[in-house]
Structures are given as C-alpha cells and as structure tokens.
Design an enzyme around this catalytic site. Structure first.
Site, PDB file in Angstrom:
ATOM      1  N   GLU A 292       0.746  -1.295   0.068  1.00  0.00           N
ATOM      2  CA  GLU A 292       0.028  -0.219  -0.030  1.00  0.00           C
ATOM      3  C   GLU A 292       0.739   1.146   0.048  1.00  0.00           C
ATOM      4  O   GLU A 292       0.767   2.254   0.853  1.00  0.00           O
ATOM      5  CB  GLU A 292      -1.040   0.018   1.077  1.00  0.00           C
ATOM      6  CG  GLU A 292      -2.077  -0.916   1.241  1.00  0.00           C
ATOM      7  CD  GLU A 292      -2.876  -1.171   2.255  1.00  0.00           C
ATOM      8  OE1 GLU A 292      -3.008  -0.205   3.232  1.00  0.00           O
ATOM      9  OE2 GLU A 292      -3.877  -1.861   2.135  1.00  0.00           O
TER      10      GLU A 292
ATOM     11  N   GLU B 258      -5.476  -8.819  -0.152  1.00  0.00           N
ATOM     12  CA  GLU B 258      -6.123  -7.958   0.901  1.00  0.00           C
ATOM     13  C   GLU B 258      -7.706  -7.899   0.546  1.00  0.00           C
ATOM     14  O   GLU B 258      -7.893  -7.175  -0.307  1.00  0.00           O
ATOM     15  CB  GLU B 258      -5.785  -6.671   1.600  1.00  0.00           C
ATOM     16  CG  GLU B 258      -4.415  -6.911   2.225  1.00  0.00           C
ATOM     17  CD  GLU B 258      -4.004  -5.826   3.173  1.00  0.00           C
ATOM     18  OE1 GLU B 258      -4.797  -5.170   3.747  1.00  0.00           O
ATOM     19  OE2 GLU B 258      -2.651  -5.516   3.173  1.00  0.00           O
TER      20      GLU B 258
END
Length: 508
Positions: free
Chosen positions: A177, A296
């Site tokens: 991320e 995720e």
C-alpha cells in the site's frame, strides 16, 4: 411473512470455460498486528502449544480451511520492519516500537518460526519486503537468507540459526500500500515504480525463479486510482508477475440490501485493474499478461471505534477484532464468487486476516478458539472451489439498491473438478425477504447426480458466533434435486448455498 417466490435460471456447460482456478485464490494473511500472532497463532503458555509455542487448536482450524498460501509479515507492519530483528536467538532479539499500529514488537516470532508454522499447517508463504523505510539491499539480503542453499553470508547465517535447508519462498510482495498516506515511507507512483523495479531486478539476480507482486492502489477509493496502476506498471510490468488489489467493505448505515450488492464494486475494481494492465501491455508491445493478486479482502468496519481506546506501545493488544455476523458471511461468499468468476486474471488472493484480526478464526488468550460466521463460505470455497471455473449463464430477477442498480438476486459461480468428476454450484440469494426457486440446466454433465446441498442461513442477519455458542453454521438439508439434467433447488431468503454433484456410473 414471505408472500412470493421468485425464479432464477442458470445454464451450465462444460464448454463455457473461464480458466483453471489457481488454488492460491483461497489464501490468507497474517500480519504482526493486534493478536494475530501473539495469543493468536503463537502462545507458548497455552495448553495446546507445540515446542515452538504455536497453538495446536489454531493450527487444526487452519488445516481445516486448507489455506494454500499465507501473506506475511504485513501489511502496514512491513513498511517499518527490519527482518534481521526476527532471526537468531530469541533472547537476543530487540524489542521495537512498531509505528504502523503503535505497539511494541517483541520479535518472539520472525521469519524462521513463521516458515515452520506455515509448513505445519500445509501453506506456502507469500513474503513481503519493506519498501517503506528500506529497499533494494534489505530485500535481496532477506531473499538470500530464505532461498540460497549455502556458501554465502546470509544463507550461512540462516544455517547457523538452525535452519539447514532453504525455505524456498516462491512469492514475494514488493512493499505494501505504498500510495497510502498512513504508510511509513509513502511513495509517489514514480518513486515506487523505480524502487520496485530496481528491487525486483536485484532479487531476480539472487533467485530467478521467484514470483513478484507489484503494489497496486490501496483501494478503489484512493484519489490516484487507477492512475497509480498505470504509472507504476510502466516501470514494473516486465519484472513483476502480479499486481495487488486491496478492498474492504462495511455496512455502517445498516442498509443490508446495499451491503450485499458491494460485490458489484469488486467486479468493477477487477475489470478496471485488468484493463489498466492490458493498456500497459499494449503500450509496451509486450507478449506478457499481468495477473492479479487480490491479497487483501474482507468485511471490515465493526472494530474501528473500539481500537481508539487501546493503550499505545502494548504487546499484542486486541486490535481490529471484528465480530462478524450472518450478513457478513453472505458478502464474503459473494466476494469469493466474484473472484472465482475472474479466475482467468485473479490468480492469488488473501482473506485478510486469518486469526483474531478481521478474521474467520478467533481465540481467547489461554482459552478457546472458535469459528466466526465468515469461516464457512471461505471453507466451502477452499474445499469445493478447486478445478475449472465455468461461466454460468444467469437469468435472475433484480433489484435497485442505494449505490447500485440492476443487482441480480442470484449471484453464482460454478467449478468443474475434472479429476474428481465433481461439479459445484455456489449460489448466493441476496433477496432478504423471499426465497428463490433455482432451475439449473446441467445436461452437459451427463451422469452427474446430487451429492449434497449445503446451506448457510439464519433468520437474524445480525446473528454472531461466540466461543460459547455457534449460532451461524451450515447444514446439508438444502433439498436440491437433479433429474434428467435439470437441477431444482429452493434457495432460502438471504442464504449461501453450495450444491455439489458427482459423476456416477452404472454398475452394468
């Protein structure tokens, strides 16, 4: 009181092949966050603990799920992690301030211990490298430590730590991320693209056989999506094998019909990232296809407010411990259906996370372990969703929700396991008030007969499981029938259904 029964029709044909499913789409995730590790998978004082301190009751539940790959050690945690802190004699390892979640990391569990645990539960490891505070050098050294047999500094260091054989980690995430302002060492897309490219180049020199995952946007809600994908892939396209997708959904306003329609957003997300990958492929005149790692995904919203009360710098505090209800399990089933239908491009996925932290498995410190509601659709997909994904032709009544229009009440995916001669139909009825009569044309599968019709249903959408009581659990009394190539089933209102058929042979 239900007043109507609506009808849906599905055609299934063995020629309508999407792709062979990579079993790794049923993967999961363990991060050094909250109680995922400490009092989750690892608790030396627990009555079931093994010689390394890992809980045996948790290992058994993970084995039951058949998790093929587990992402580790983060997540946001990895962007400030020094992997060297977690190897060598445990009594010499430093305690560190962990900045992503503002806890203290004791480093009792590190790379070697986790690799041993993963082997015990039958899972591969998807290892992430720190591209936040570190970069090329730390990544290539960790790879050498894990994968090089012997005769070099880091491989011999591993051997001195008691691990003679290399871990042979195949799959590696290039950071986590990195577009997120919450991320330690956040990067612009150009900064990340250059760093990821150079890191990948060095890692492939150490081990040319690894797979690499380039970091995608943190979610579809990021202001840079999908420009982040386009810019970073311009750098990493030829050195990476996958690009990551992350997405969580919640139901804060209590609109269940809208909540169960969220998979339409997930569908759009997958299609957009796929299109962006193919744009870069065309731009580069490449022959290579970029695949997707949805590493995720889950429901996540129940625990957010409670976590603000946690004492900073504690060890293994209860963070992000969502207690999942029945409607959460329905959405998780819908998300699994969506990924199965995109098996041509989604090749890996990780339900985030596995134990205690937004997880299907919960534990009490020193006590019991139990299955959350979302355990069951995940279990069913992992057990019965292996084989070839087929494209179902669906004719279903639809509804309009707050954020979505023309939402089919029936969501479905179909898997043909040719080796076992089994056919599995996953069917989600999103109708909150009425059952759905399903007719499925399976004449392409001559000789296939019904094995079982598993149903997950509950009158209370907010019903939860606890260590003391399992209110949400499946049963095999769905009542489907299959005659002359036509399958008939009544899908209860708001239900998750797994209908299994298997080839039978005449004894004559």
């Amino acid at each position: 009181m239900s007043s109507t029964t609506q009808k849906a029709r599905v055609i299934v044909d063995k020629a309508f092949r999407i792709a062979e499913i990579d079993n790794r789409i049923y993967g999961s995730f363990i991060e050094h966050l909250g109680r995922a590790v400490y009092s989750g998978i690892y608790e030396p004082s627990h009555s079931t603990a093994d010689s390394l301190g890992f809980r045996g009751d948790v290992k058994q539940l993970v084995r039951e799920l058949g998790v093929p790959i587990i992402r580790y050690p983060g997540g946001n945690f990895v962007s400030g992690y020094n992997w060297e802190d977690g190897v060598g004699p445990a009594n010499l390892r430093p305690k560190r301030l962990e900045l992503a979640w503002r806890t203290t990391e004791p480093n009792d569990v590190g790379t070697n211990e986790f690799m041993s645990w993963a082997k015990e539960v039958g899972s591969e490891v998807m290892m992430a490298v720190n591209l936040g505070t570190r970069g090329v050098d730390a990544a290539r050294n960790l790879l050498e430590y894990c994968n090089h047999p012997s005769g070099s500094y880091y491989s011999d260091l591993r051997r001195s730590h008691g691990y003679e054989q290399p871990h042979r980690v195949k799959t590696w995430c290039l950071g986590n991320e990195m577009d997120g302002p919450w991320q330690i060492g956040q990067k612009t897309p150009v900064e990340y693209g250059r760093l990821a490219y150079e890191t990948a180049k060095a890692m492939r020199l150490v081990d040319p056989n690894i797979e690499l995952v380039s970091c995608g946007s943190s979610s579809t809600g990021m202001p840079t999506f999908p420009e982040w994908e386009a810019v970073t892939l311009d750098h990493t396209y030829e050195v990476a094998d996958y690009i990551s997708l992350h997405q969580y959904y919640g139901n804060r306003d209590g609109d269940s019909a809208n909540f169960l329609a969220r998979t339409m957003d997930m569908e759009h997300f997958i299609r957009t990232v796929t299109a962006t990958c193919d744009y870069i492929k065309a731009k580069k005149r490449s022959k290579k296809t970029m695949y997707l790692s949805f590493d995720e995904w889950n429901v996540w919203y129940h625990s957010n407010e409670a976590d603000t009360r946690i004492e900073p710098w504690s060890v293994g505090p209860p963070q992000l411990e969502d207690i999942y209800n029945f409607e959460d399990a329905l959405l998780v089933g819908g998300m699994l259906i969506t990924m199965i239908r995109h098996a041509d491009r989604v090749k890996m996925a990780c339900l985030a996370q596995l134990v205690n932290v937004i997880a299907p498995i919960m534990t009490e410190a020193g006590g019991r372990a139990w299955k959350q509601t979302i355990f069951y659709p995940y279990l069913h997909a992992s057990l019965f969703g292996r084989g070839t994904s087929l494209q179902p032709i669906i004719n279903s009544p639809k509804y309009d929700a707050q954020d979505y229009t023309d939402v089919p009440y029936l969501d479905s995916a179909v898997v043909h396991n040719e080796a076992e001669e089994e056919l599995t139909i996953f069917a989600l009825n999103r109708n909150l008030t009425d059952p759905l009569d399903l007719e499925c044309d399976v004449r392409s599968f001559a000789g296939y007969q019904l094995v079982e019709h598993i149903v997950l249903e509950n009158e209370d959408l907010k019903a939860v499981n606890t260590a003391a009581e399992e209110k949400v659990k499946p049963h095999s009394g769905g009542g489907a029938e299959c005659r002359d190539g036509l399958l008939h089933a009544r899908l209860s209102k708001a239900s998750w259904n797994v209908i299994r058929l298997k080839k039978t042979y005449d004894d004559k």
